[in-house]
Design an enzyme around this catalytic site. Structure first.
Site, PDB file in Angstrom:
ATOM      1  CB  SER A 166      -9.742  -2.039   1.715  1.00 59.18           C
ATOM      2  OG  SER A 166      -8.902  -1.020   2.357  1.00 59.18           O
ATOM      3  CG  HIS A 212      -7.897  -5.303   3.597  1.00 58.26           C
ATOM      4  ND1 HIS A 212      -7.168  -6.275   3.737  1.00 58.26           N
ATOM      5  CD2 HIS A 212      -7.248  -4.363   3.229  1.00 58.26           C
ATOM      6  CE1 HIS A 212      -5.979  -5.999   3.562  1.00 58.26           C
ATOM      7  NE2 HIS A 212      -5.777  -4.776   3.239  1.00 58.26           N
ATOM      8  CG  ASP A 259      -5.509  -1.107   4.278  1.00 57.62           C
ATOM      9  OD1 ASP A 259      -4.744  -2.166   3.860  1.00 57.62           O
ATOM     10  OD2 ASP A 259      -6.590  -0.746   3.375  1.00 57.62           O
ATOM     11  CG  MET A 303      -1.402   2.939   6.097  1.00 56.40           C
ATOM     12  SD  MET A 303      -1.851   4.066   4.509  1.00 56.40           S
ATOM     13  CE  MET A 303      -2.723   2.803   3.451  1.00 56.40           C
ATOM     14  CG  HIS A 351      -2.297  -4.672   4.774  1.00 57.09           C
ATOM     15  ND1 HIS A 351      -2.538  -3.996   3.725  1.00 57.09           N
ATOM     16  CD2 HIS A 351      -1.079  -4.873   4.891  1.00 57.09           C
ATOM     17  CE1 HIS A 351      -1.187  -3.977   2.781  1.00 57.09           C
ATOM     18  NE2 HIS A 351      -0.501  -4.395   4.022  1.00 57.09           N
ATOM     19  CG  MET A 382       0.667  -1.368   4.571  1.00 61.90           C
ATOM     20  SD  MET A 382      -0.490  -0.408   3.751  1.00 61.90           S
ATOM     21  CE  MET A 382      -1.962  -0.827   4.549  1.00 61.90           C
ATOM     22  CG  MET A 442       1.420  -5.236  -0.919  1.00 64.10           C
ATOM     23  SD  MET A 442      -0.196  -4.964  -0.260  1.00 64.10           S
ATOM     24  CE  MET A 442      -0.676  -3.212  -0.924  1.00 64.10           C
ATOM     25  CG  ASP A 490      -4.728  -4.706  -0.456  1.00 65.43           C
ATOM     26  OD1 ASP A 490      -5.192  -4.007  -1.023  1.00 65.43           O
ATOM     27  OD2 ASP A 490      -3.872  -4.546   0.687  1.00 65.43           O
TER      28      ASP A 490
HETATM   29  C1  DX5 Z   1      -3.115   0.168  -0.053  1.00 64.45           C
HETATM   30  C2  DX5 Z   1      -3.840  -0.861   0.883  1.00 64.45           C
HETATM   31  C3  DX5 Z   1      -5.213  -1.241   0.194  1.00 64.45           C
HETATM   32  C4  DX5 Z   1      -6.106  -0.180  -0.355  1.00 64.45           C
HETATM   33  C5  DX5 Z   1      -6.641  -0.842  -1.738  1.00 64.45           C
HETATM   34  O1  DX5 Z   1      -1.804   0.320   0.554  1.00 64.45           O
HETATM   35  O2  DX5 Z   1      -3.215  -1.853   1.455  1.00 64.45           O
HETATM   36  O3  DX5 Z   1      -5.796  -1.958   1.118  1.00 64.45           O
HETATM   37  O4  DX5 Z   1      -7.188   0.017   0.498  1.00 64.45           O
HETATM   38  O5  DX5 Z   1      -7.270   0.133  -2.467  1.00 64.45           O
HETATM   39  P1  DX5 Z   1      -7.749  -0.142  -3.872  1.00 64.45           P
HETATM   40  O6  DX5 Z   1      -8.745  -1.251  -3.882  1.00 64.45           O
HETATM   41  O7  DX5 Z   1      -8.641   1.181  -4.061  1.00 64.45           O
HETATM   42  O8  DX5 Z   1      -6.539  -0.276  -4.629  1.00 64.45           O
HETATM   43 ZN    ZN Z   2      -4.140  -3.302   2.352  1.00 67.43          ZN
END
Ligand code: DX5
Ligand code: ZN
Length: 222
Positions: free
Chosen positions: A8, A33, A35, A37, A66, A68, A137, A175
């Site tokens: 990620s 990956h 993310d 947000m 991903h 969010m 999650m 994740d």
């Molecule tokens: C959290 C993200 C993850 C995050 C995971 O909301 O969706 O993808 O990057 O990070 P680690 O592996 O550090 O928990």
């Molecule tokens: Zn994620």
């Protein structure tokens, strides 16, 4: 089963993002990956299509996006055009999840559904056949570097059972809080796509990937 370690980039050093993506790629990783947000579905704001468009120019990795984001269906065409391969939406964030999943596939991307730690799996009951991947999650979304929530293990197992009972071929991604210890637990429970942020990007990236990939190989003979 297709096992993938999926770093990620949320935990990457954005000042050196291209270089760090090249490092994960040359360490043998195939999935990345990403993310996204929006500051509404989750408290933080991360990055969006300009970053994906930019890294797509120099990477052949499979882009696992991903979302969010509240009502992510609004952005399907934008992310397809930016170079996303998998578009994973949160079940909690879509008013019309069934329609959104159809639209993702129609746009030519793989369709993923994510569930927060408190979300029951009955949310997947009627859409599993339209889904290429379920993202369990294992932390509350919004931040990297949190600790794995132990209740996630039972949930991963339940998702895998649901998929097998229906004879479907759906990936199970996990994740949040995955490191060289928790990875064994989630593999045993039935996850096959393993996201890791801080466990990959803190310290020596190549060594971290090697350690995590060895765990996958040991458990799953990949
Ligand atoms: C959290 C993200 C993850 C995050 C995971 O909301 O969706 O993808 O990057 O990070 P680690 O592996 O550090 O928990
Ligand atoms: Zn994620």
């Amino acid at each position: 089963m297709n096992y993938q370690l999926c770093p990620s980039i949320l935990s990457a050093d954005f000042n050196r993002l291209g270089e760090q993506i090249r490092q994960v790629e040359s360490a043998g990783v195939k999935w990345l990956h990403i993310d996204v947000m929006d500051g509404d579905f989750v408290p933080s704001i991360s990055y969006g299509t300009p970053v994906i468009t930019s890294i797509r120019k120099e990477s052949n990795l499979f882009f696992d996006v991903h979302m969010m984001v509240t009502e992510p269906g609004r952005y399907i065409a934008d992310f397809k055009n930016a170079g996303a391969d998998m578009f994973t939406v949160h079940a909690e964030a879509c008013r019309h999840l069934d329609r959104t999943l159809d639209a993702i596939r129609e746009a030519g991307m793989k369709a993923g559904v994510a569930v927060n730690p408190a979300t029951p799996l009955c949310m997947l009951e009627h859409v599993l056949h339209k889904t290429d991947m379920v993202l369990v999650m294992s932390v509350n979304p919004g931040f990297g570097g949190q600790s794995y929530l132990p209740e996630s293990t039972r949930k991963i197992r339940m998702v895998r059972e649901m998929i097998e009972q229906r004879g479907l071929s759906v990936d199970v991604e996990v994740d949040g809080g995955i490191n060289s210890e928790t990875i064994e637990t989630v593999l045993d429970a039935g996850a096959n796509i393993i996201v890791a942020g801080s466990a990959v990007f803190s310290g020596n990236i190549a060594e971290n990937i090697c350690t995590l990939a060895e765990r996958i190989e040991k458990r799953c003979g990949k």
